[in-house]
Enzyme design. Structure first.
Site, PDB file in Angstrom:
ATOM      1  CD  GLU A  92      -2.964  -0.758  -0.153  1.00  0.00           C
ATOM      2  OE1 GLU A  92      -3.077   0.389  -0.605  1.00  0.00           O
ATOM      3  OE2 GLU A  92      -3.545  -1.731  -0.666  1.00  0.00           O
ATOM      4  CE1 TYR A 175      -7.065   2.817  -0.567  1.00  0.00           C
ATOM      5  CE2 TYR A 175      -4.726   2.971  -0.059  1.00  0.00           C
ATOM      6  CZ  TYR A 175      -5.773   2.337  -0.703  1.00  0.00           C
ATOM      7  OH  TYR A 175      -5.526   1.219  -1.462  1.00  0.00           O
ATOM      8  CG  ASP A 193      -7.893   2.994  -5.112  1.00  0.00           C
ATOM      9  OD1 ASP A 193      -9.091   2.827  -5.416  1.00  0.00           O
ATOM     10  OD2 ASP A 193      -6.961   2.463  -5.750  1.00  0.00           O
TER      11      ASP A 193
END
Length: 347
Positions: A92, A175, A193
């Site tokens: 990520e 996020y 996203d």
């Protein structure tokens, strides 16, 4: 940001998810209904309420997108069960504003060298910057190192499962916390996203592009469409993200391959053009970012402090070069030493 293809996994040593639902999803209603916190009129509410088939649109989207995902998802290392929560977290960080093709070799080298957060935490932060290579936005390397240190000190070296604990880690935003909790631990979170936002903007709201920055309305809509079942919610997060990455792309979208084309509000409206300001791609050549990258490349290759003269040779314009170097120092990516020497940070 690419989500797992396999069922969400967890590690035996990881803490159990908190009882109840985290704050960000407590207001989410049953899939296919309209949240009380969301707008009562307009394209969000009308599209979310029903589909042309008569069933709630949320349920239709979940079923069709997840089914498509099962047969089309890419096989990526951070999506495999043995990646663990640390592998998901590393991916990520690396995938932010960076394509998968560039991330893959760095990711694999990173996990081979630092298979657990504690392994990275033992190293100087400059080693994380060195291993980051040319992925770009190297402050992500420092933030990932800081997160590894915090995980080691606060959580015994295991990536925490609770959303609040993830969010409390340095360098972790909303996020990333939601993505790790969902993709690594199978929890129910709205994972927003750029790809997911684009899918929702087109399929539900009926516009070509979402706003430049995530809005409260987008978050409400995502929570409204979030399945109640945790496993289904995690699969929906992964599947909708993959749909945006492979089919509902920013340019040259492949509507003929889209599993929800028949329900897409943007397509039904005739694909109206974007009405906001022009969306321009980021330039790189000649920018301070390029100069910073050239300066860091010299320092990454060196195992001893580098003199100013060696850095001066990488860029012809002295004012821009000095500005870029000062920025690297201010960001903690470069450490100045006495005698006009520079090195990657040790602390």
């Amino acid at each position: 940001m690419t989500a797992p293809t396999l069922p969400p996994h967890s590690t035996p040593s990881a803490p159990a998810p908190a009882s109840g639902t985290p704050t960000e999803t407590t207001a989410a209603p049953t899939a296919g209904t309209v949240s009380a916190a969301g707008p009562e009129t307009g394209p969000e509410s009308s599209a979310a309420a029903s589909s042309s088939a008569g069933a709630p649109l949320g349920e239709t989207l979940h079923t069709q997108v997840i089914t498509w995902f099962e047969g089309n998802a890419r096989d990526l290392p951070w999506r495999r069960a043995d990646a663990g929560a640390w592998g998901v977290m590393v991916s990520e960080f690396m995938l932010q504003q960076t394509p998968v093709s560039r991330v893959l070799p760095v990711y694999e080298q990173w996990l081979e060298r630092w298979p657990r957060p504690a392994d990275l935490a033992k190293e100087a932060p400059g080693e994380a910057v060195r291993a980051w290579g040319r992925l770009g936005y190297p402050r992500r390397a420092l933030r990932l190192h800081g997160a590894a240190v915090a995980i080691t000190e606060r959580h015994g070296g295991d990536v925490p499962a609770e959303h609040a604990q993830l969010l409390a880690l340095p360098g972790i935003g909303e996020y990333t916390a939601a993505a790790v909790a969902s993709f690594a631990y199978g929890q129910r979170h709205a994972v927003l996203d750029t790809n997911v936002r684009r899918v929702l903007a087109r399929a539900v709201t009926g516009v070509r592009y979402p706003p430049n920055a995530t809005t409260a309305a987008e978050r409400r809509l995502a929570r409204t469409l979030l399945p109640e079942d945790e496993r289904t919610a995690a699969r929906w997060a992964a599947a909708s993200m993959e749909l945006g990455a492979l089919v509902c792309t920013a340019k040259n979208e492949s509507c003929h391959r889209c599993p929800i084309a028949a329900h897409c509000a943007w397509r039904q409206a005739g694909k109206p053009e974007h009405e906001g300001p022009p969306r321009r791609g980021q330039t790189y050549a000649g920018t301070d970012r390029q100069v910073r990258g050239k300066l860091l490349a010299v320092l990454r290759e060196a195992r001893t402090p580098v003199p100013q003269a060696a850095l001066d040779r990488v860029w012809h314009e002295p004012v821009q070069r000095a500005r870029a170097l000062d920025g690297l120092v201010a960001d903690g990516l470069v450490e100045p030493l006495a005698g006009g020497l520079y090195r990657l940070p040790l602390t």
